[in-house]
Motif scaffolding. Structure first.
Motif, mmCIF file in Angstrom:
data_model
loop_
_atom_site.group_PDB
_atom_site.id
_atom_site.type_symbol
_atom_site.label_atom_id
_atom_site.label_comp_id
_atom_site.label_asym_id
_atom_site.label_seq_id
_atom_site.Cartn_x
_atom_site.Cartn_y
_atom_site.Cartn_z
ATOM 1 N N UNK A 190 -0.955 -3.128 -10.801
ATOM 2 C CA UNK A 190 -1.188 -3.791 -9.519
ATOM 3 C C UNK A 190 -0.771 -2.836 -8.422
ATOM 4 N N UNK A 191 -1.599 -2.689 -7.402
ATOM 5 C CA UNK A 191 -1.241 -1.758 -6.347
ATOM 6 C C UNK A 191 -1.770 -2.154 -4.982
ATOM 7 N N UNK A 192 -1.267 -1.435 -3.994
ATOM 8 C CA UNK A 192 -1.665 -1.615 -2.598
ATOM 9 C C UNK A 192 -2.327 -0.330 -2.123
ATOM 10 N N UNK A 234 4.705 -9.539 -10.128
ATOM 11 C CA UNK A 234 3.674 -9.172 -9.161
ATOM 12 C C UNK A 234 3.885 -9.906 -7.834
ATOM 13 N N UNK A 235 4.184 -11.192 -7.911
ATOM 14 C CA UNK A 235 4.448 -11.961 -6.691
ATOM 15 C C UNK A 235 5.678 -11.414 -5.959
ATOM 16 N N UNK A 236 6.729 -11.129 -6.707
ATOM 17 C CA UNK A 236 7.935 -10.574 -6.092
ATOM 18 C C UNK A 236 7.657 -9.215 -5.452
ATOM 19 N N UNK A 237 6.874 -8.400 -6.131
ATOM 20 C CA UNK A 237 6.558 -7.069 -5.623
ATOM 21 C C UNK A 237 5.729 -7.155 -4.334
ATOM 22 N N UNK A 279 -1.160 8.723 -7.245
ATOM 23 C CA UNK A 279 -1.663 10.018 -6.766
ATOM 24 C C UNK A 279 -2.248 9.944 -5.359
ATOM 25 N N UNK A 280 -2.552 8.749 -4.899
ATOM 26 C CA UNK A 280 -3.063 8.565 -3.533
ATOM 27 C C UNK A 280 -1.964 8.082 -2.579
ATOM 28 N N UNK A 281 -0.720 8.124 -3.062
ATOM 29 C CA UNK A 281 0.458 7.767 -2.271
ATOM 30 C C UNK A 281 0.575 6.259 -2.010
ATOM 31 N N UNK A 282 -0.063 5.459 -2.861
ATOM 32 C CA UNK A 282 -0.007 4.002 -2.752
ATOM 33 C C UNK A 282 1.101 3.456 -3.651
ATOM 34 N N UNK A 283 1.823 2.432 -3.204
ATOM 35 C CA UNK A 283 2.828 1.816 -4.074
ATOM 36 C C UNK A 283 2.160 0.942 -5.143
ATOM 37 N N UNK A 284 2.500 1.193 -6.386
ATOM 38 C CA UNK A 284 1.934 0.430 -7.492
ATOM 39 C C UNK A 284 3.052 -0.134 -8.366
ATOM 40 N N UNK A 285 2.680 -1.135 -9.129
ATOM 41 C CA UNK A 285 3.587 -1.770 -10.082
ATOM 42 C C UNK A 285 2.904 -1.756 -11.438
ATOM 43 N N UNK A 302 -3.222 -15.483 -7.749
ATOM 44 C CA UNK A 302 -2.685 -15.762 -6.418
ATOM 45 C C UNK A 302 -3.222 -14.767 -5.381
ATOM 46 N N UNK A 303 -4.536 -14.566 -5.399
ATOM 47 C CA UNK A 303 -5.218 -13.626 -4.494
ATOM 48 C C UNK A 303 -4.756 -12.179 -4.659
ATOM 49 N N UNK A 304 -4.256 -11.835 -5.834
ATOM 50 C CA UNK A 304 -3.836 -10.464 -6.115
ATOM 51 C C UNK A 304 -4.637 -9.931 -7.299
#
Length: 144
Positions: free
Chosen positions: A73-75, A135-138, A102-108, A48-50
């Protein structure tokens, strides 16, 4: 009954045989690319494009014979996402966990133990379904 007449035993899914994971991804129409970096091997995929990774973990010194997998999975465009919000997420979820890397990004992430002979394909598929749903919910949780 001759040995050739016995039904074929289904192959369990295990991190020590990444092709078993790749086969499930491909069966579900998801891309699958096994990569070997400086660390442990991992599989790149997307849904889903993730884009997401399946890291092969608990490997031997040769970076082979891995025992577990970790879905990741992260942003990278949501630096410093609120920790209270991540705690809120974690308090309501059972199989996945969120944090800032470690780069302060939210990950799942979600761990699956495939050691001791692996897990049946149906069990791995169910874990994959949980992962894709979470992943979709996150994504919604982090981007809203």
């Amino acid at each position: 009954m001759a040995v050739g007449d016995l039904p074929a035993k289904a192959q369990n899914v295990t991190a020590s045989r990444p092709a078993t994971i790749e086969a499930i991804l491909k069966e579900r129409g998801l891309p699958s690319e096994l990569k070997q970096g400086e660390g442990n091997p991992y599989i790149r995929s997307a849904y889903d494009d993730m884009p997401f990774l399946i890291a092969l973990m608990n490997c031997d010194e040769a970076k082979a014979n891995c025992a577990t997998v970790q879905f990741y999975f992260g942003f990278n465009d949501r630096k410093g996402f609120d920790l209270e919000k991540l705690n809120e997420w974690n308090a309501t979820k059972r199989f996945v966990r969120a944090y800032r890397d470690s780069e302060n990004d939210p990950v799942l992430v979600m761990d699956v133990d495939t050691d001791k002979g692996g897990v049946p394909e149906a069990v791995f598929n169910e874990n994959l379904s949980v992962w894709l749903d979470q992943m979709q919910q996150y994504r919604r949780f982090v981007t809203e």
